[in-house]
Motif scaffolding. Structure first.
Motif, PDB file in Angstrom:
ATOM      1  N   ALA A 257       0.823  -1.213   0.000  1.00  0.00           N
ATOM      2  CA  ALA A 257       0.000   0.000   0.000  1.00  0.00           C
ATOM      3  C   ALA A 257       0.854   1.259   0.000  1.00  0.00           C
ATOM      4  CB  ALA A 257      -0.927  -0.013   1.215  1.00  0.00           C
ATOM      5  N   ASN A 258       1.960   1.219   0.763  1.00  0.00           N
ATOM      6  CA  ASN A 258       2.799   2.400   0.903  1.00  0.00           C
ATOM      7  C   ASN A 258       3.658   2.694  -0.304  1.00  0.00           C
ATOM      8  OD1 ASN A 258       2.575   3.887   3.272  1.00  0.00           O
ATOM      9  ND2 ASN A 258       3.389   2.183   4.456  1.00  0.00           N
ATOM     10  N   GLU A 259       4.198   1.646  -0.903  1.00  0.00           N
ATOM     11  CA  GLU A 259       5.270   1.868  -1.879  1.00  0.00           C
ATOM     12  C   GLU A 259       4.822   1.701  -3.316  1.00  0.00           C
ATOM     13  OE1 GLU A 259       8.880  -0.123  -0.763  1.00  0.00           O
ATOM     14  OE2 GLU A 259       8.622   0.408   1.357  1.00  0.00           O
ATOM     15  N   PHE A 260       3.576   1.273  -3.491  1.00  0.00           N
ATOM     16  CA  PHE A 260       3.138   0.963  -4.842  1.00  0.00           C
ATOM     17  C   PHE A 260       3.280   2.161  -5.777  1.00  0.00           C
ATOM     18  CE2 PHE A 260       0.224  -0.548  -8.144  1.00  0.00           C
ATOM     19  CZ  PHE A 260       0.682  -1.842  -8.252  1.00  0.00           C
ATOM     20  N   THR A 261       2.924   3.344  -5.254  1.00  0.00           N
ATOM     21  CA  THR A 261       2.959   4.528  -6.116  1.00  0.00           C
ATOM     22  C   THR A 261       4.385   5.013  -6.383  1.00  0.00           C
ATOM     23  OG1 THR A 261       2.581   5.792  -4.128  1.00  0.00           O
ATOM     24  CG2 THR A 261       0.683   5.419  -5.547  1.00  0.00           C
ATOM     25  N   GLU A 262       5.330   4.571  -5.538  1.00  0.00           N
ATOM     26  CA  GLU A 262       6.707   5.042  -5.722  1.00  0.00           C
ATOM     27  C   GLU A 262       7.531   4.119  -6.602  1.00  0.00           C
ATOM     28  OE1 GLU A 262       8.227   5.010  -1.794  1.00  0.00           O
ATOM     29  OE2 GLU A 262       6.554   6.207  -1.008  1.00  0.00           O
ATOM     30  N   ALA A 263       6.977   2.932  -6.880  1.00  0.00           N
ATOM     31  CA  ALA A 263       7.778   1.940  -7.594  1.00  0.00           C
ATOM     32  C   ALA A 263       8.058   2.411  -9.012  1.00  0.00           C
ATOM     33  CB  ALA A 263       7.045   0.606  -7.608  1.00  0.00           C
ATOM     34  N   ASP A 264       9.299   2.881  -9.234  1.00  0.00           N
ATOM     35  CA  ASP A 264       9.616   3.482 -10.521  1.00  0.00           C
ATOM     36  C   ASP A 264      10.383   2.525 -11.437  1.00  0.00           C
ATOM     37  OD1 ASP A 264      11.683   3.407  -8.781  1.00  0.00           O
ATOM     38  OD2 ASP A 264      12.110   5.567  -8.825  1.00  0.00           O
ATOM     39  N   ARG A 265      10.874   1.443 -10.879  1.00  0.00           N
ATOM     40  CA  ARG A 265      11.591   0.491 -11.730  1.00  0.00           C
ATOM     41  C   ARG A 265      10.784  -0.791 -11.852  1.00  0.00           C
ATOM     42  NH1 ARG A 265      16.504   1.107  -8.300  1.00  0.00           N
ATOM     43  NH2 ARG A 265      14.918   2.461  -7.412  1.00  0.00           N
ATOM     44  N   SER A 266      10.996  -1.507 -12.915  1.00  0.00           N
ATOM     45  CA  SER A 266      10.151  -2.677 -13.146  1.00  0.00           C
ATOM     46  C   SER A 266      10.425  -3.770 -12.116  1.00  0.00           C
ATOM     47  CB  SER A 266      10.348  -3.205 -14.562  1.00  0.00           C
ATOM     48  OG  SER A 266      11.645  -3.749 -14.696  1.00  0.00           O
ATOM     49  N   VAL A 267      11.682  -3.890 -11.681  1.00  0.00           N
ATOM     50  CA  VAL A 267      11.964  -4.942 -10.681  1.00  0.00           C
ATOM     51  C   VAL A 267      11.324  -4.572  -9.340  1.00  0.00           C
ATOM     52  CG1 VAL A 267      13.745  -6.304  -9.530  1.00  0.00           C
ATOM     53  CG2 VAL A 267      14.133  -5.461 -11.817  1.00  0.00           C
ATOM     54  N   TYR A 268      11.379  -3.311  -9.004  1.00  0.00           N
ATOM     55  CA  TYR A 268      10.755  -2.827  -7.770  1.00  0.00           C
ATOM     56  C   TYR A 268       9.270  -3.169  -7.792  1.00  0.00           C
ATOM     57  CZ  TYR A 268       9.933   0.611  -3.961  1.00  0.00           C
ATOM     58  OH  TYR A 268       9.616   1.228  -2.782  1.00  0.00           O
ATOM     59  N   LEU A 269       8.617  -2.797  -8.871  1.00  0.00           N
ATOM     60  CA  LEU A 269       7.190  -3.067  -9.010  1.00  0.00           C
ATOM     61  C   LEU A 269       6.914  -4.572  -8.948  1.00  0.00           C
ATOM     62  CD1 LEU A 269       4.568  -1.528  -9.425  1.00  0.00           C
ATOM     63  CD2 LEU A 269       4.807  -1.917 -11.888  1.00  0.00           C
ATOM     64  N   ALA A 270       7.759  -5.323  -9.662  1.00  0.00           N
ATOM     65  CA  ALA A 270       7.572  -6.773  -9.686  1.00  0.00           C
ATOM     66  C   ALA A 270       7.758  -7.374  -8.297  1.00  0.00           C
ATOM     67  CB  ALA A 270       8.537  -7.414 -10.675  1.00  0.00           C
ATOM     68  N   ALA A 271       8.705  -6.799  -7.537  1.00  0.00           N
ATOM     69  CA  ALA A 271       8.944  -7.313  -6.181  1.00  0.00           C
ATOM     70  C   ALA A 271       7.722  -7.077  -5.310  1.00  0.00           C
ATOM     71  CB  ALA A 271      10.171  -6.644  -5.569  1.00  0.00           C
ATOM     72  N   LEU A 272       7.101  -5.900  -5.457  1.00  0.00           N
ATOM     73  CA  LEU A 272       5.882  -5.609  -4.693  1.00  0.00           C
ATOM     74  C   LEU A 272       4.758  -6.569  -5.094  1.00  0.00           C
ATOM     75  CD1 LEU A 272       5.840  -1.698  -4.673  1.00  0.00           C
ATOM     76  CD2 LEU A 272       6.244  -3.224  -2.735  1.00  0.00           C
ATOM     77  N   ILE A 273       4.694  -6.840  -6.396  1.00  0.00           N
ATOM     78  CA  ILE A 273       3.647  -7.755  -6.863  1.00  0.00           C
ATOM     79  C   ILE A 273       3.916  -9.179  -6.361  1.00  0.00           C
ATOM     80  CG2 ILE A 273       2.587  -8.774  -8.917  1.00  0.00           C
ATOM     81  CD1 ILE A 273       3.050  -5.997 -10.248  1.00  0.00           C
ATOM     82  N   GLU A 274       5.189  -9.516  -6.266  1.00  0.00           N
ATOM     83  CA  GLU A 274       5.507 -10.839  -5.727  1.00  0.00           C
ATOM     84  C   GLU A 274       5.059 -10.935  -4.259  1.00  0.00           C
ATOM     85  OE1 GLU A 274       9.508 -12.222  -6.340  1.00  0.00           O
ATOM     86  OE2 GLU A 274       9.089 -14.143  -5.371  1.00  0.00           O
ATOM     87  N   LEU A 275       5.222  -9.843  -3.539  1.00  0.00           N
ATOM     88  CA  LEU A 275       4.704  -9.801  -2.166  1.00  0.00           C
ATOM     89  C   LEU A 275       3.197 -10.060  -2.156  1.00  0.00           C
ATOM     90  CD1 LEU A 275       6.344  -6.760  -0.336  1.00  0.00           C
ATOM     91  CD2 LEU A 275       6.596  -9.169   0.215  1.00  0.00           C
ATOM     92  N   ALA A 276       2.520  -9.402  -3.081  1.00  0.00           N
ATOM     93  CA  ALA A 276       1.067  -9.573  -3.179  1.00  0.00           C
ATOM     94  C   ALA A 276       0.718 -11.024  -3.469  1.00  0.00           C
ATOM     95  CB  ALA A 276       0.515  -8.663  -4.279  1.00  0.00           C
ATOM     96  N   LEU A 277       1.513 -11.640  -4.333  1.00  0.00           N
ATOM     97  CA  LEU A 277       1.287 -13.044  -4.682  1.00  0.00           C
ATOM     98  C   LEU A 277       1.432 -13.935  -3.448  1.00  0.00           C
ATOM     99  CD1 LEU A 277       0.862 -15.171  -6.912  1.00  0.00           C
ATOM    100  CD2 LEU A 277       3.329 -15.182  -7.266  1.00  0.00           C
ATOM    101  N   VAL A 278       2.503 -13.680  -2.681  1.00  0.00           N
ATOM    102  CA  VAL A 278       2.730 -14.480  -1.466  1.00  0.00           C
ATOM    103  C   VAL A 278       1.548 -14.303  -0.506  1.00  0.00           C
ATOM    104  CG1 VAL A 278       4.202 -14.769   0.564  1.00  0.00           C
ATOM    105  CG2 VAL A 278       5.234 -14.371  -1.680  1.00  0.00           C
ATOM    106  N   LEU A 279       1.138 -13.056  -0.331  1.00  0.00           N
ATOM    107  CA  LEU A 279       0.030 -12.757   0.572  1.00  0.00           C
ATOM    108  C   LEU A 279      -1.243 -13.462   0.114  1.00  0.00           C
ATOM    109  CD1 LEU A 279      -0.760 -11.141   3.047  1.00  0.00           C
ATOM    110  CD2 LEU A 279      -1.229  -9.190   1.575  1.00  0.00           C
ATOM    111  N   PHE A 280      -1.479 -13.394  -1.191  1.00  0.00           N
ATOM    112  CA  PHE A 280      -2.650 -14.050  -1.790  1.00  0.00           C
ATOM    113  C   PHE A 280      -2.635 -15.542  -1.475  1.00  0.00           C
ATOM    114  CE2 PHE A 280      -4.678 -16.216  -5.400  1.00  0.00           C
ATOM    115  CZ  PHE A 280      -5.860 -15.511  -5.537  1.00  0.00           C
ATOM    116  N   LEU A 281      -1.487 -16.172  -1.726  1.00  0.00           N
ATOM    117  CA  LEU A 281      -1.396 -17.615  -1.517  1.00  0.00           C
ATOM    118  C   LEU A 281      -1.578 -17.981  -0.041  1.00  0.00           C
ATOM    119  CD1 LEU A 281       1.469 -18.613  -3.976  1.00  0.00           C
ATOM    120  CD2 LEU A 281      -1.000 -19.051  -4.186  1.00  0.00           C
ATOM    121  N   VAL A 282      -0.930 -17.215   0.834  1.00  0.00           N
ATOM    122  CA  VAL A 282      -1.024 -17.540   2.265  1.00  0.00           C
ATOM    123  C   VAL A 282      -2.463 -17.400   2.757  1.00  0.00           C
ATOM    124  CG1 VAL A 282      -0.338 -16.814   4.592  1.00  0.00           C
ATOM    125  CG2 VAL A 282       1.370 -16.938   2.778  1.00  0.00           C
ATOM    126  N   THR A 283      -3.131 -16.302   2.388  1.00  0.00           N
ATOM    127  CA  THR A 283      -4.505 -16.113   2.876  1.00  0.00           C
ATOM    128  C   THR A 283      -5.451 -17.148   2.279  1.00  0.00           C
ATOM    129  OG1 THR A 283      -4.636 -14.351   1.254  1.00  0.00           O
ATOM    130  CG2 THR A 283      -4.515 -13.673   3.520  1.00  0.00           C
TER     131      THR A 283
END
Ligand SMILES: Nc1ncnc2c1ncn2[C@@H]1O[C@H](COP(=O)(O)OP(=O)(O)O)[C@@H](O)[C@H]1O
Ligand SMILES: [Mg+2]
Lengths: 300, 252
Positions: A257-283
């Motif tokens: 939630a905090n960093e999504f708007t600041e993610a200016d590089r593709s790896v940064y954005l992808a890393a945040l999305i990977e976090l989302a994926l992990v969260l999705f799977l765990v829940t």
């Protein structure tokens, strides 16, 4: 005979078939959307998965400026806040479930309590966050001063407290339903043998409902794992690994939630999305587990 | 002379304002089998549940009048004590589903937190199951769940569970109504055996059963005790026309 042939028409059967088909299609849309979310997450997380591999999970440094993405502090933050919240909430939710389910299923206090519990579940989480900021943070700060630790006020512990309040309704309502489902024949059997109400609770109701109550805990946990707004407001938002429960930290959801708007590089954005994926799977996993236990419980 | 163990005097029971048991006075003699008969909804179950104070567990339920256990006011004793002295078997067998046969028999002790040695436990289990005429059928499967048994066996397990507490009186609410004829006759035989040590009060819908097993019969009608007499006498020569109508099957 004649009337039957008047009542019966193939049009009526066709309506039935069409209606059933519509229901199936609508239900399938839901399945497709859920699968779609999962696939989108996997696809967009790919750059990060490829670049970082498993180091994503055990590296403890998250430094987007240097292009280093280790998710361990957030995994720890998520699990710590959620489990702590669960531990804090369980005595309350079970007490409410037992009171409403067995001791006083009706009456003005029970009615009030039941409505409040339902209301608490419906309050938007930003309001909890605000309340925690205004009320809990100063209290925790005072507590920290007493304990002689750094007086952040915000942090893991404060987040756990607000999460605990937010998840109480889930376990409490489910627990109440389960306790009310215990056949009165069993309770009466125990009473007829000289048991007190407490003994009936301990030896009949709790053993009978234990797997369901456990499932209720899992569902609450699932809710705590994914809660974003309230936690983000009081956890302190630091990417440093917390060393105690009074330290500030971050959860997976709050980082996203905090960093999504600041993610200016593709790896940064992808890393945040990977976090989302992990969260999705765990829940999803926690929820499926909880539902499975409840299903087995109600089939018994 | 037979001595009285339980007696009620002008006893009334209510569900809220619904007056269900009306002015019932009856003496229950020790080591007898008392059959309680009457049409559905006439208060038989309620009266029975007043004897071991189960009635008051229902919200809004109340009683009025006198109920004595050995000349002592049963309603001034602690209800837990009353239920330990007066056991109950329900209409539908209700063994505890999470417990084994063995643990079901000693459930009363476990529930009350009463510690028994292994030897005592084994003795109580064997003795109670013997008395409930179930021992031979289950002695090799004592640690299986009680719910695997047939309906008739489950009911005998519930009888064993009740007599394991060594109550003075055993209340049975239509104990065979959910059972097949073979299980029914084995439970009827059992009642004769139990009579030696216990006093039995049995609600039954079944007139043949009342005639076969009981010493005395009480006939309830719309909450009142219409007639109470030796069973033989009652069936041969009913005094009240309502009893007569019921026995001859004019209503049920
Ligand atoms: N749990 C209850 N709550 C309210 N009323 C009840 C309850 N149980 C029984 N009654 C009422 O009490 C009356 C007597 O019922 P009961 O004692 O069960 O009769 P019986 O056993 O002779 O069939 C009935 O009219 C019934 O409607
Ligand atoms: Mg009845």
């Amino acid at each position: 005979m004649e009337r039957v042939s008047k009542i019966f028409s193939y049009g009526k059967i066709r309506t039935e078939t069409a209606f059933k088909r519509t229901l199936v299609i609508i239900a399938l849309v839901m399945v497709v959307i859920t699968l779609g979310i999962f696939i989108t997450l996997v696809v967009h997380a790919m750059p990060s998965i490829k670049a970082l591999g498993f180091s994503f999970f055990w590296s403890r440094t998250w430094d987007p400026v240097s292009n280093v993405y280790g998710a361990l502090p957030f995994l720890v933050g998520t699990l710590l806040t959620s489990f702590l919240a669960l531990i804090i909430s369980v005595p309350f939710s079970y007490a409410i479930a037992i009171y409403l389910g067995e001791y006083k299923p009706s009456g003005w206090l029970s009615g009030l309590l039941k409505n409040i519990v339902e209301l608490v579940a419906a309050v938007p989480s930003v309001i909890y966050g605000f309340w925690a900021l205004v009320v809990l943070v100063p209290i925790v700060r005072a507590l920290e001063a007493k304990l002689g630790v750094a007086t952040y006020g915000v942090g893991i512990f404060t987040s756990s407290l607000v999460l605990a309040v937010m998840i109480i309704p889930y376990a409490a309502s489910l627990g109440r339903e389960l306790i009310r489902m215990v056949p009165s024949a069993l309770k009466e059997g125990a009473y007829s043998l000289g048991a007190t109400r407490y003994e009936v609770l301990k030896h009949v109701i709790l053993p009978y409902t234990k797997s369901g109550l456990f499932a209720g805990m899992l569902l609450s946990l699932g809710r705590a794992l994914g809660e974003t707004m309230a936690v983000t407001m009081v956890i302190g938002n630091t990417s440093i690994m917390p060393k105690s429960i009074f330290d500030p930290g971050n959860t997976m959801a709050s980082v996203i939630a905090n960093e999504f708007t600041e993610a200016d590089r593709s790896v940064y954005l992808a890393a945040l999305i990977e976090l989302a994926l992990v969260l999705f799977l765990v829940t999803v996993l926690v929820n499926i587990l909880g539902k499975m236990i409840i299903k087995r419980f109600s089939n018994e | 002379m037979e001595s009285t163990i339980v007696s009620s005097r002008n006893f009334n029971a209510y569900f809220g304002t619904n007056h269900v048991v009306k002015n019932v006075s009856m003496d229950i003699p020790k080591n007898n089998i008392i059959a309680v008969m009457g049409p559905s909804g006439c208060g038989k179950t309620t009266y029975l549940r007043c004897i071991n104070r189960m009635h008051e567990l229902i919200p809004g339920a109340s009683v009025q009048g006198e109920m004595l256990l050995h000349d002592e006011d049963l309603y001034s004793l602690n209800p837990i004590l009353v239920r330990l002295k007066i056991g109950m078997v329900f209409q539908r067998p209700n063994p505890f589903p999470n417990l084994s046969i063995y643990d079901n028999v000693i459930a009363g002790y476990k529930l009350n937190g009463f510690k028994l040695s292994k030897k005592e436990r084994d003795e109580i289990v064997e003795h109670s199951l013997q008395k409930a005429a179930l021992w031979n059928e289950v002695k090799d499967t004592l640690h299986k769940k009680g719910t695997f048994l047939s309906g008739g066996q489950q009911q005998r397990l519930c009888i064993a569970r009740a007599i394991a507490m060594e109550p003075e009186v055993l209340l049975m609410d239509e104990p065979t109504s959910a059972l097949d004829p073979i299980s029914t006759s084995s439970i009827e035989e059992l009642m004769h055996e139990l009579k030696k040590n216990y006093t039995l009060v049995i609600v039954t819908h079944n007139m043949q059963q009342a005639a076969r097993v009981s010493d005395k019969t009480a006939f309830f009608f719309l909450g009142e005790l219409v007639e109470y007499n030796d069973t033989r006498e009652m069936f041969i020569n009913p005094k009240d026309s309502r009893t007569q109508n019921y026995i001859t099957g004019r209503f049920s």
